[in-house]
Design a protein around this motif. Structure first.
Motif, PDB file in Angstrom:
ATOM      1  N   ALA A  41       0.838  -1.197   0.000  1.00 46.65           N
ATOM      2  CA  ALA A  41       0.000   0.000   0.000  1.00 46.65           C
ATOM      3  C   ALA A  41       0.872   1.246   0.000  1.00 46.65           C
ATOM      4  N   THR A  42       0.281   2.333  -0.435  1.00 42.48           N
ATOM      5  CA  THR A  42       0.936   3.641  -0.399  1.00 42.48           C
ATOM      6  C   THR A  42       0.191   4.491   0.617  1.00 42.48           C
ATOM      7  N   VAL A  43       0.937   4.999   1.617  1.00 40.82           N
ATOM      8  CA  VAL A  43       0.328   5.750   2.705  1.00 40.82           C
ATOM      9  C   VAL A  43       1.106   7.055   2.901  1.00 40.82           C
ATOM     10  N   ALA A  44       0.391   8.163   2.894  1.00 39.84           N
ATOM     11  CA  ALA A  44       1.023   9.465   3.100  1.00 39.84           C
ATOM     12  C   ALA A  44       1.306   9.665   4.579  1.00 39.84           C
ATOM     13  N   THR A  69       5.711  10.053   1.521  1.00 45.34           N
ATOM     14  CA  THR A  69       4.782   8.952   1.282  1.00 45.34           C
ATOM     15  C   THR A  69       5.550   7.646   1.472  1.00 45.34           C
ATOM     16  N   TYR A  70       4.928   6.711   2.180  1.00 39.87           N
ATOM     17  CA  TYR A  70       5.573   5.440   2.496  1.00 39.87           C
ATOM     18  C   TYR A  70       4.951   4.313   1.692  1.00 39.87           C
ATOM     19  N   GLU A  71       5.793   3.396   1.294  1.00 38.41           N
ATOM     20  CA  GLU A  71       5.303   2.138   0.735  1.00 38.41           C
ATOM     21  C   GLU A  71       5.261   1.154   1.894  1.00 38.41           C
ATOM     22  N   LEU A  72       4.095   0.590   2.153  1.00 43.61           N
ATOM     23  CA  LEU A  72       3.952  -0.420   3.201  1.00 43.61           C
ATOM     24  C   LEU A  72       3.810  -1.780   2.543  1.00 43.61           C
TER      25      LEU A  72
END
Length: 173
Positions: A41-44, A49-52
């Motif tokens: 997932a991509t989470v701001a 922004t982080y890739e989880l």
């Protein structure tokens, strides 16, 4: 950040990756499933922004969550970042930061052992557990992102970067 509890909705427990999919969908995060055992997932966050990436290892009953802040450490800064990682990891109650030796990528990783009372019973994750796992990773990444930036781009020592980035404000303005 909006939480599942704020929405007045509680999903029944589900398989770990299914519940994370539900959580990401509920919060409007883009995500991609890679089978029954992985989701990305991509989470701001506050700084970036982080890739989880979440990986479910059914045999071990372990859910691993990795947060990648898209920071690559140049060879000349690796010794300073290793020292920084040591100082940061001493402070953490859940998970740890590390740097992949192959490409210098920084990441935060933690794992959760999920179990049931009955070995034949499915292992489930609750919406609250999903929220705690994701938010803990993002919170730690956001908290320490400035430390890494000070070391990498401002030339601060790891100790000075920690002191500058984690300065707590006391009192009111």
């Amino acid at each position: 950040m909006t939480t599942a509890i704020d929405l007045g909705f509680t999903a029944p427990p589900a398989a770990p990756i299914d519940m994370l999919e539900h959580y990401f969908n509920l919060h409007g995060h883009s995500f991609e499933r890679t089978g029954d055992e992985e989701i990305t997932a991509t989470v701001a966050g506050e700084w970036t922004t982080y890739e989880l990436r979440a990986l479910w290892r059914e045999e071990e009953r372990v859910l691993q969550l990795i947060a990648l802040p898209d920071v690559k450490v140049p060879d000349a800064k690796r010794a300073a970042i290793y020292e920084t990682l040591g100082l940061i990891n001493e402070q953490l109650w859940l998970g740890h930061f590390e740097m992949w030796s192959a490409d210098g990528a920084l990441l935060f990783r933690h794992a959760t052992l999920l179990d049931s009372q009955d070995e034949d019973e499915d292992i489930d994750l609750t919406i609250g557990q999903a929220e705690m796992l994701v938010e803990a990773a993002i919170d730690e990444c956001d908290r320490y992102h400035p430390v890494f930036q000070f070391v990498l781009w401002a030339g601060k020592s790891p100790a000075d970067a920690m002191a500058a980035a984690l300065l707590d404000t006391v009192g009111e303005a």
